[in-house]
Design an enzyme around this catalytic site. Structure first.
Site: not given
Length: 625
Positions: A342, A344, A373
């Site tokens: 994932r 950031d 994100e």
């Protein structure tokens, strides 16, 4: 189909009608418009991008469809996007006896406006990488490692403060919200502890763990990376991470890591502001190999930071930094067993770097997942003056789906489904089908107040931190919030995308914004009724293939309810969420039968959805809305 009074618009891809306005590069699209008008002098189709109009063509009359005159215009993806992909916008203009009219769409209804009133969006994409099949239909679980489970097997950092009160301890907080503070108080959770609780997560129905950053860092949250190539010793180091990977994989679960590649910590081997590392950091010498990674305006005290936070120096566009991340960091963790990242603050990674990151991931592990994100509609996002290309084929598999969260909150808090309907229909139109199926749908994260606290009716806005640190819901507020979440989570789990549970939401954790949303997991006092709700929704979700299907349709429903259909070529699943305080009947019509998957009940003709309840109806024949 988009409808309005006297007008409709239909989008067809390779001849099949769809409400998803995206187009693979190799396919053809047809846009049909129907007008309930006796005379149409001309009807013209316009399509363009951010720079210019690309198509300005008359749409020929096609046929009559009842009382509607239907006009259509066709084009191929390669015709409008010779480079392989792009974001485009289109509308129709009709010259009628009463004057010129323009197609307009407000998110719910199509209309013919007297003046130009905006356009519809079309994305042409050309997939470079195959989407990870294991993700669609799954369930994420986000773990803030320091606060999930303390095993006692990991060492403790000498530069950290530890709070021993796991059950009642209060996270470190600044006197005034928004002020900087060390964030160095730890509760001692570690990766061994996560591995110990895999049976619990398996029972909950989790298929993918999403871990907060694990690289060595000064803070408890680890977003201030100190050493990318070292797993923090207070989490158990590489041995603990490898054990977690192995045990999770043996249980059929995947693990993705938080990739923090936009900034590092000032207390890192790369910046080394305090001289803790033997290496020469950028803050110590302009001759440091890491000096080109950062931008100083007045050396060495003033430098570019992430959102002005001085302990998070921002990395700049630098080939040596990118080569390090893509050539060493990403391969290291994928080879250890990570199943993806994932990313950031993906909006702050320029497109070139983002594509290098994704290429590195896919080169090392082709079926790994890369989730970004992004807080808004990712299909048309503009950040730092750049139109993002997240879904054009060479970047993200999916994004964090905060828009769904906003719609869910409005529905659960107020009983108003309008925002949820608008958000859901918009994202379904805008996101390529695979991208939508791989979104990470979160109703709570480490950046938001706890969902239970919000459903209790108190967001803590304007209240001093000293008060928020100790405030809890009243028994009445908590009972109401639990009931709303029992209605809401099954709905959330059924929407397109992959639901992500923030650790402890299923256990009834409360908490206002950061850092009060990051308390230790309440192993001593979980909320069993919520756990059962989450578990049963996840059980159905992970066993029912329709939750991984691309077919989706919003259904008309009474006020304070939200309904939609998931389907494939042969089967249908109708989801009805009743937020009201009264029962709502739902007609299936004729001889149709349905099985309510959460309860196992068989229903003929008509079902009753109880108050504050979400039901999953799998229809065996026919569909009625």
């Amino acid at each position: 189909m988009l409808r309005g009074e006297g007008v409709f618009l239909r989008f067809l891809r390779n001849g099949a009608e769809t409400d998803n306005f995206t187009l693979p590069f190799e396919q053809e699209a047809t846009v049909e418009i129907g007008l309930k008008a006796e005379t149409v002098y001309t009807l013209r189709f316009y399509l363009g991008n951010d720079e210019r109009v690309l198509l300005r063509e008359d749409a020929p009359f096609s046929r009559m469809e009842g009382t509607f005159r239907v006009y259509s215009f066709s084009f191929r993806g390669r015709d409008i996007a010779p480079g392989g992909s792009g974001l485009f916008f289109f509308h129709f203009e009709a010259d009628l006896p009463e004057g010129r009219r323009y197609t307009a769409f407000d998110g719910e209804r199509l209309s013919l406006a007297h003046q130009f009133a905006g356009e519809l969006q079309l994305t042409v994409y050309r997939p470079v990488y195959a989407a990870p099949d294991w993700l669609a239909g799954g369930v994420f679980y986000q773990i803030f490692v320091d606060r999930f489970r303390r095993s006692g097997r990991a060492s403790r950092r000498e530069d950290a403060i530890y709070c021993e009160d796991w059950e009642n301890g209060i996270p470190e907080y600044p006197p005034v919200a928004g002020q900087e503070y060390p964030n160095n108080t730890h509760f001692g959770g570690d990766l061994y502890g996560v591995a110990e609780q895999l049976p619990y997560l398996k029972e909950l129905g989790v298929t993918v763990l999403y871990l907060s950053p694990v690289a060595s860092a000064f803070s408890n949250h680890k977003y201030d990376t100190g050493d990318y190539l070292a797993v923090d010793p207070s989490f158990g180091g590489e041995e603990a991470l490898k054990e977690l990977f192995d045990r999770a994989h043996a249980m059929g679960m995947r693990v993705i890591l938080d990739g923090v590649f936009n900034h590092v910590g000032d207390d890192s081997r790369y910046f080394n502001r305090f001289g803790k590392y033997p290496s020469v950091g950028a803050c110590q010498s302009k001759d440091s190999p890491y000096f080109p990674w950062f931008h100083f305006t007045s050396y060495p005290d003033t430098y570019e930071c992430w959102w002005g936070i001085k302990n998070l120096p921002r990395t700049v566009k630098c080939e040596s930094f990118r080569a390090f991340i893509c050539g060493e960091v990403i391969p290291k963790y994928l080879r250890m067993g990570a199943d993806g990242f994932r990313l950031d603050v993906a909006d702050e990674l320029d497109s070139g770097f983002l594509e290098e990151i994704v290429a590195s991931v896919k080169r090392e592990k082709p079926d790994a997942a890369v989730i970004g994100e992004v807080w808004e509609d990712a299909s048309n996002k503009v950040s730092y003056g750049e139109r993002r290309r997240y879904f054009h084929g060479a970047q993200l598999d999916g994004v964090m789906n905060y828009p769904f969260r906003n719609g869910m909150l409005a529905f659960l808090q107020e009983g108003d489904a309008s925002l949820l309907r608008e958000v859901t229909s918009t994202l379904f139109r805008h996101y390529p089908p695979k991208a939508l199926l791989h979104t990470m749908n979160s109703i709570g994260t480490h950046d938001t107040p706890r969902i239970l606290t919000l459903l209790g009716g108190d967001d803590g806005e304007g209240v001093p931190n000293d008060v928020l640190a100790r405030r809890r819901m009243t028994p009445e507020q908590r009972e109401r919030a639990i009931r709303l979440l029992q209605c809401g989570y099954p709905l959330f789990a059924a929407l397109p995308g992959v639901p992500c549970i923030y650790y402890g939401d299923e256990a009834g954790m409360e908490g206002y914004g950061d850092p009060f949303n990051r308390r230790p997991f309440p192993w001593h006092a979980p909320e069993p009724s919520l756990f059962r709700t989450f578990r049963e929704a996840n059980r159905v979700r992970t066993s029912e293939p329709l939750f991984a299907s691309e077919g989706f349709e919003l259904l008309d429903s009474p006020p304070s309810t939200f309904a939609f259909r998931r389907f494939d070529g042969e089967h249908s699943l109708i989801v009805v969420s009743n937020r009201s305080n009264t029962a709502v009947p739902w007609q299936f019509g004729g001889e149709s039968k349905a099985i309510e998957l959460l309860s196992g009940r068989t229903i003929c003709g008509e079902a009753v959805v109880p108050p504050l309840t979400t039901c999953y109806f799998k229809v065996s024949q026919g569909v009625s809305t």
